[in-house]
Design a protein around this motif. Structure first.
Motif, PDB file in Angstrom:
ATOM      1  N   LEU A 231       0.802  -1.273  -0.019  1.00 46.14           N
ATOM      2  CA  LEU A 231       0.033   0.053   0.026  1.00 46.14           C
ATOM      3  C   LEU A 231       0.859   1.203  -0.020  1.00 46.14           C
ATOM      4  N   TRP A 232       1.977   1.180   0.675  1.00 47.93           N
ATOM      5  CA  TRP A 232       2.579   2.587   1.074  1.00 47.93           C
ATOM      6  C   TRP A 232       3.701   2.590  -0.206  1.00 47.93           C
ATOM      7  N   VAL A 233       4.055   1.583  -0.777  1.00 46.46           N
ATOM      8  CA  VAL A 233       4.835   1.501  -1.819  1.00 46.46           C
ATOM      9  C   VAL A 233       4.016   2.264  -3.141  1.00 46.46           C
ATOM     10  N   ARG A 234       2.675   1.941  -3.100  1.00 42.04           N
ATOM     11  CA  ARG A 234       1.885   2.450  -4.430  1.00 42.04           C
ATOM     12  C   ARG A 234       1.847   4.176  -4.106  1.00 42.04           C
ATOM     13  N   ARG A 235       1.627   4.232  -2.711  1.00 41.19           N
ATOM     14  CA  ARG A 235       1.451   5.783  -2.488  1.00 41.19           C
ATOM     15  C   ARG A 235       2.862   6.482  -2.658  1.00 41.19           C
ATOM     16  N   ALA A 236       3.891   5.814  -2.534  1.00 38.99           N
ATOM     17  CA  ALA A 236       5.216   6.379  -2.775  1.00 38.99           C
ATOM     18  C   ALA A 236       5.477   6.592  -4.291  1.00 38.99           C
ATOM     19  N   LEU A 237       4.879   5.737  -4.805  1.00 37.39           N
ATOM     20  CA  LEU A 237       5.124   5.979  -6.321  1.00 37.39           C
ATOM     21  C   LEU A 237       4.156   7.116  -6.857  1.00 37.39           C
ATOM     22  N   VAL A 238       2.859   7.423  -6.181  1.00 34.90           N
ATOM     23  CA  VAL A 238       2.003   8.314  -6.630  1.00 34.90           C
ATOM     24  C   VAL A 238       3.032   9.500  -6.635  1.00 34.90           C
ATOM     25  N   ALA A 239       3.675   9.731  -5.386  1.00 38.58           N
ATOM     26  CA  ALA A 239       4.642  11.066  -5.250  1.00 38.58           C
ATOM     27  C   ALA A 239       5.589  10.786  -6.258  1.00 38.58           C
ATOM     28  N   ALA A 240       6.344   9.922  -6.517  1.00 42.32           N
ATOM     29  CA  ALA A 240       7.363   9.881  -7.384  1.00 42.32           C
ATOM     30  C   ALA A 240       7.399  10.314  -8.552  1.00 42.32           C
TER      31      ALA A 240
ATOM     32  N   ALA B 180       4.528  12.183  -9.396  1.00 47.44           N
ATOM     33  CA  ALA B 180       4.012  13.588  -9.369  1.00 47.44           C
ATOM     34  C   ALA B 180       5.497  14.281  -9.748  1.00 47.44           C
ATOM     35  N   TYR B 181       6.285  14.152  -8.910  1.00 42.82           N
ATOM     36  CA  TYR B 181       7.568  14.835  -8.823  1.00 42.82           C
ATOM     37  C   TYR B 181       8.367  14.629 -10.457  1.00 42.82           C
ATOM     38  N   ALA B 182       7.985  13.488 -10.756  1.00 45.88           N
ATOM     39  CA  ALA B 182       8.617  13.254 -12.233  1.00 45.88           C
ATOM     40  C   ALA B 182       8.093  14.189 -13.366  1.00 45.88           C
ATOM     41  N   ALA B 183       6.664  14.238 -13.064  1.00 44.60           N
ATOM     42  CA  ALA B 183       5.868  15.109 -13.999  1.00 44.60           C
ATOM     43  C   ALA B 183       6.479  16.677 -14.163  1.00 44.60           C
ATOM     44  N   ASP B 184       6.921  17.182 -12.846  1.00 39.17           N
ATOM     45  CA  ASP B 184       7.493  18.295 -12.714  1.00 39.17           C
ATOM     46  C   ASP B 184       9.025  18.515 -13.056  1.00 39.17           C
ATOM     47  N   LYS B 185       9.550  17.302 -13.053  1.00 34.45           N
ATOM     48  CA  LYS B 185      10.936  17.233 -13.463  1.00 34.45           C
ATOM     49  C   LYS B 185      11.738  17.836 -12.337  1.00 34.45           C
ATOM     50  N   HIS B 186      11.279  17.215 -11.066  1.00 32.85           N
ATOM     51  CA  HIS B 186      11.990  17.449  -9.823  1.00 32.85           C
ATOM     52  C   HIS B 186      12.697  16.047  -9.592  1.00 32.85           C
TER      53      HIS B 186
ATOM     54  N   SER C 189      11.946  13.111  -6.711  1.00 30.28           N
ATOM     55  CA  SER C 189      11.406  11.584  -7.245  1.00 30.28           C
ATOM     56  C   SER C 189      12.381  10.497  -6.936  1.00 30.28           C
ATOM     57  N   ALA C 190      13.562  10.889  -7.295  1.00 28.68           N
ATOM     58  CA  ALA C 190      14.391   9.577  -6.619  1.00 28.68           C
ATOM     59  C   ALA C 190      14.226   8.992  -5.550  1.00 28.68           C
ATOM     60  N   TYR C 191      14.003   9.793  -4.636  1.00 28.72           N
ATOM     61  CA  TYR C 191      13.699   9.451  -3.121  1.00 28.72           C
ATOM     62  C   TYR C 191      12.615   8.431  -2.939  1.00 28.72           C
ATOM     63  N   TYR C 192      11.747   8.950  -3.594  1.00 27.13           N
ATOM     64  CA  TYR C 192      10.302   7.914  -3.407  1.00 27.13           C
ATOM     65  C   TYR C 192      10.354   6.512  -4.424  1.00 27.13           C
ATOM     66  N   TYR C 193      11.230   6.718  -5.703  1.00 32.25           N
ATOM     67  CA  TYR C 193      11.411   5.629  -6.303  1.00 32.25           C
ATOM     68  C   TYR C 193      12.425   4.507  -5.669  1.00 32.25           C
ATOM     69  N   ASP C 194      13.439   5.022  -4.968  1.00 31.59           N
ATOM     70  CA  ASP C 194      14.331   4.512  -4.170  1.00 31.59           C
ATOM     71  C   ASP C 194      13.433   3.697  -3.183  1.00 31.59           C
ATOM     72  N   TYR C 195      12.383   4.120  -2.310  1.00 33.75           N
ATOM     73  CA  TYR C 195      11.814   3.476  -1.357  1.00 33.75           C
ATOM     74  C   TYR C 195      11.160   2.307  -1.798  1.00 33.75           C
ATOM     75  N   ALA C 196      10.334   2.437  -2.927  1.00 30.72           N
ATOM     76  CA  ALA C 196       9.576   1.408  -4.127  1.00 30.72           C
ATOM     77  C   ALA C 196      10.715   0.459  -4.420  1.00 30.72           C
ATOM     78  N   ASP C 197      11.851   0.891  -4.718  1.00 35.85           N
ATOM     79  CA  ASP C 197      12.839  -0.010  -5.360  1.00 35.85           C
ATOM     80  C   ASP C 197      13.339  -1.078  -3.986  1.00 35.85           C
ATOM     81  N   ALA C 198      13.531  -0.438  -2.817  1.00 32.88           N
ATOM     82  CA  ALA C 198      14.047  -1.202  -1.544  1.00 32.88           C
ATOM     83  C   ALA C 198      12.731  -2.330  -1.377  1.00 32.88           C
TER      84      ALA C 198
END
Length: 543
Positions: A143-152, A154-160, A164-173
């Motif tokens: 559940l929280w991985v899916r939510r982290a990816l929503v954030a990732a 969203a940041y990717a769409a704004d090119k931050h 974005s990498a922080y939340y992708y790293d969370y999901a990857d772990a």
């Protein structure tokens, strides 16, 4: 005589007034009993019966429910408030949600607030809440991985990129802990697309590519092709620097990439054939590259998962056909690539900029100036924040403007192009020289002879500094500068350029004859060459 008895008694002493112990204890007991009785009566009649009657009547529950509903209503209305109110609530979210005592419910309410901010395009304002929410989880969950990816995303769409990498790293772990290599591979591909769009700093780009190559290597055989693709990208970035050291690094990247795939052991991997073909093309082996790319393209078929490799194969084959002089075939391949990309490549992908730029130059070569200009303008519209990607299409659209006689607009595009090349590709002196030479010709056509002479001189200097002394464009720049200086009656400066051309073209008798005519004319006007100055003669002007 008998005395009368004295009826006046003495006053009692204090000790005589004390109650006997039994009487005193009975009095205390009666007092305590009375107090307890009063308290019981108060509780029974005023609280217990009153509360029971209140509950039975619904008054207590109504009061509790009204308070809870009011809090909930206020919180839910926050989600529909304007941005300023929403941001203010987020800044004080702990106080705003303090009325929720259950930890899980409070976390869900916090996530709802963060999600509202993300939906509004304000992920930065939700960052602190999201990071704290993830930190509160004792262990990551799907559940929280899916939510982290929503954030990732969203940041990717704004090119931050960093956020974005922080939340992708969370999901990857999380996916690493569960052994889900397929999800890790998919996320890595997402991250690579973001990296190429959002990061323009070459050092950071190389560093992150190295990090992703290590992550891809953890995936075993599934990650081999991705590692190869990452190494190809690193190699191309090194090659763009143009220095000998960078070229050596590029070659090492290509060699390592070749080691990642083995078609003999994995003949079913059509994408591997494309990777190998692309690498062979980078190493200059066009014949083997063509065979590999065509084979990979044939075996990929219409598989959606193979679309990225199909696009790579089509663009590389178009490049080979262009170098072989088959412009029409190259254009056909690129139009096919556009059709494939329409359903597989996101709008923000750097692929579009590269495709339209490549096709624009082919159309320009075919003198399809209208189509070429449209391609270049499409490429410029898809550069995003990556200023470096504007250099080539700016040069291309300038050439289209020249073809249509719009010289001033062409000069504007070329000036911007030159500034970008100087800032982002300082080692590519030949590229800067080419742009300078075109600018010089525009000045010449506009009658700005002095500006033309200066630009021709700068172009020649850049060609020489780049070591490109055999380039015919260098000779053209020197001839044009010499004529411009002659027209300006700067006789000595012109004579020096004519003299240098004579030394460069000892075997070109026709040109040497023209040079001698010009030298005599300059000398007759008073020009003195440096060799003559050494013998005591004075020049009439400075070069």
């Amino acid at each position: 005589m008998h005395s009368q008895p004295d009826h006046h008694q003495p006053e009692p002493r204090e000790s005589d007034l004390e109650l006997r112990p039994i009487v005193k204890y009975i009095a205390i007991g009666l007092g305590v009993a009375t107090l307890l009785g009063v308290e019981y009566a108060t509780y029974h009649f005023g609280v217990e019966r009153g509360y029971a009657e209140g509950v039975a009547s619904g008054e207590v529950m109504k009061s509790v429910n009204d308070r809870a509903v009011e809090n909930l209503r206020h919180f839910m209305q926050t989600g529909s408030a304007d941005d300023a109110v929403l941001v203010q609530t987020a800044q004080n979210y702990k106080q705003a949600l303090a009325w929720i005592k259950d930890d899980i419910v409070r976390q869900e309410a916090t996530w709802t607030l963060a999600q509202a901010l993300i939906t509004r395009g304000l992920p930065q304002e939700a960052d602190a809440m999201l990071r704290e929410l993830l930190a509160q989880q004792k262990s990551a969950s799907s559940l929280w991985v899916r939510r982290a990816l929503v954030a990732a995303r969203a940041y990717a769409a704004d090119k931050h990129y960093a956020e974005s990498a922080y939340y992708y790293d969370y999901a990857d772990a999380y996916h690493k802990s569960t052994g889900d290599t397929t999800q890790r591979l998919n996320l890595l591909n997402e991250r690579l697309s973001l990296l190429q769009v959002a990061v323009t700093d070459s050092d950071l780009l190389q560093k992150e590519l190295s990090r992703y190559a290590k992550l891809a290597a953890e995936l075993g055989e599934k990650g081999h092709e991705l590692v190869a693709g990452i190494l190809v990208t690193k190699g191309r970035l090194y090659r763009e620097q143009g220095t000998a050291v960078a070229m050596e690094k590029a070659n090492r990247c290509f060699e390592k990439a070749l080691e990642q795939v083995n078609l003999e052991q994995q003949p079913e991997l059509a994408s591997a054939a494309v990777c190998v073909g692309s690498l062979l093309l980078e190493k200059g082996d066009k014949e083997r590259a063509t065979a590999m790319l065509r084979d990979g393209l044939r075996r990929l078929g219409d598989s959606p998962s193979g679309a990225p490799y199909m696009l790579l194969a089509l663009r590389d084959l178009a490049r080979i056909e262009q170098e072989n002089g088959n412009t029409d075939t190259a254009l056909a391949l690129l139009y096919r690539a556009e059709g494939v990309a329409m359903t597989h490549e996101p709008e923000a992908s750097p692929f579009w900029n590269c495709l339209y730029d490549q096709r624009g130059w082919l159309n320009l070569q075919k003198e399809n100036f209208g189509s070429a200009q449209q391609d270049f303008e499409n490429a410029l519209a898809r550069t995003g924040d990556n200023t470096a990607l504007r250099a080539q299409p700016l040069e291309g659209v300038a050439q289209c403007c020249l073809a249509h006689g719009v010289n001033d607009k062409a000069a504007q595009y070329l000036t911007e192009c030159l500034q970008i090349r100087q800032a982002h590709f300082p080692a590519d002196l030949a590229g800067q020289a080419r742009v300078q030479l075109t600018l010089a010709r525009i000045h010449d056509m506009n009658g700005s002879v002095q500006a033309a002479a200066d630009a021709y001189g700068e172009a020649a200097r850049l060609y020489e500094e780049a070591g490109d002394i055999q380039n015919p464009a260098l000779i053209d720049a020197l001839f044009a500068r010499a004529y411009a200086l002659t027209q300006l009656k700067q006789w000595t400066a012109a004579a020096i350029v004519w003299d240098s051309l004579k030394k460069r073209l000892p075997d070109d008798h026709e040109r040497v004859e023209e040079i001698d005519v010009q030298l005599r004319s300059c000398t007759a006007k008073g020009a003195v060459l440096p060799s003559q100055v050494e013998h005591g003669e004075e020049a009439d002007d400075e070069p």
